[in-house]
Scaffold this motif. Structure first.
Motif, PDB file in Angstrom:
ATOM      1  N   ASN A 121      44.410  45.304  37.692  1.00 34.73           N
ATOM      2  CA  ASN A 121      44.460  43.921  37.198  1.00 34.73           C
ATOM      3  C   ASN A 121      43.102  43.229  37.178  1.00 34.73           C
ATOM      4  O   ASN A 121      42.990  42.086  36.746  1.00 34.73           O
ATOM      5  N   ARG A 122      42.055  43.902  37.635  1.00 35.68           N
ATOM      6  CA  ARG A 122      40.739  43.270  37.730  1.00 35.68           C
ATOM      7  C   ARG A 122      40.268  42.716  36.381  1.00 35.68           C
ATOM      8  O   ARG A 122      39.637  41.658  36.314  1.00 35.68           O
ATOM      9  N   HIS A 123      40.589  43.428  35.301  1.00 33.37           N
ATOM     10  CA  HIS A 123      40.133  42.989  33.980  1.00 33.37           C
ATOM     11  C   HIS A 123      40.845  41.722  33.502  1.00 33.37           C
ATOM     12  O   HIS A 123      40.435  41.103  32.515  1.00 33.37           O
ATOM     13  N   GLN A 125      42.293  47.659  40.803  1.00 30.92           N
ATOM     14  CA  GLN A 125      41.634  48.203  39.621  1.00 30.92           C
ATOM     15  C   GLN A 125      42.464  47.962  38.368  1.00 30.92           C
ATOM     16  O   GLN A 125      41.935  47.819  37.272  1.00 30.92           O
TER      17      GLN A 125
END
Length: 251
Positions: free
Chosen positions: A129-131, A127
């Motif tokens: 590093n997903r962006h 969550q």
């Protein structure tokens, strides 16, 4: 879920073994026939006795991973003297590290602790590093099928952890001779060392076993067995991918 990292553009479909078209044909034929970070200081080279039998050599295909590395290269980077590297792999083997069978009879692996400081080539998606994920249609060579790929940009995910192991992928000297004869640009087959196994690639990873090739690599390797109709469909896919990459649908 793991995703490859790139220090320049991306690691989108660099398999463990990614074959050019001619190399894939040689691989299939062989299967049928057989049913700038500085170099670390304070690490002393291993001196091998002149009489010692050499098992390994570093193939030309793997040289691009060592030291003076092109900024375009997107695989594991090894900042270590290449001759000392081969000597250390030899020492591990002499001390009992076995060769593990690979995807074909002419391919083997040897897994050793990461003594080079090489960084992981993939990271788990979280969550946090997903962006940071990036995506695009990409291909390595003009004749290849572009595929939708995702990657992390190296500078976005620092610090990247040091890998626990090195997976040295080996090809038999006999197999490499066939490839050198089929691809003269690789060099003179007569220049290949007499050692029975050539190191063709090195992967930095946390696992001490072979990890799967990326699905797109398996697909590309399988195209050598495609029918004419299937190849025509692949060509249509190439045109479609490049068109859709610039004009995505509106949802």
């Amino acid at each position: 879920m793991l995703l490859h990292i790139s220090s320049y553009l991306r690691i989108c479909s660099v398999p463990l073994v990614a074959f050019p078209t001619r190399r894939r044909a040689i691989v299939v034929q062989s299967l049928r026939h057989q049913h700038r970070q500085p170099v670390r200081r304070g690490i002393h080279p291993i001196v091998m006795p002149a009489s010692a039998q050499q098992t390994f050599f570093l193939d030309e295909f793997a040289h691009k991973q060592f030291n003076d590395i092109s900024p375009d290269y997107s695989g594991t980077r090894i900042y270590f003297d290449s001759a000392d590297f081969v000597a250390r792999i030899q020492q591990y083997h002499d001390d009992g590290r076995e060769l593990i069978g690979g995807y074909a009879p002419f391919c083997k692996h040897i897994f050793v602790p990461n003594f080079t400081g090489a960084r992981l080539g993939s990271l788990a998606i979280t969550q946090e590093n997903r962006h940071l994920l990036r995506s695009a249609y990409s291909r390595r060579r003009p004749e290849e099928l572009p595929v939708l790929s995702r990657w992390f940009q190296l500078q976005d995910v620092q610090p990247v952890p040091e890998a626990k192991f090195l997976d040295c992928i080996l090809y038999s000297r006999d197999q490499l001779l066939k490839e050198y004869e089929a691809m003269p640009e690789k060099g003179d087959p007569a220049d290949l060392p007499e050692a029975p196994w050539g190191i063709i690639s090195v992967k930095a990873q946390d696992e001490d076993y072979e990890t799967p090739m990326q699905p797109i690599t398996i697909m590309r390797n399988s195209l050598v067995r495609c029918t004419a109709a299937q190849i025509s469909i692949a060509h249509l896919c190439i045109k479609s991918c490049w068109h859709c990459s610039g004009q995505p649908p509106v949802a």
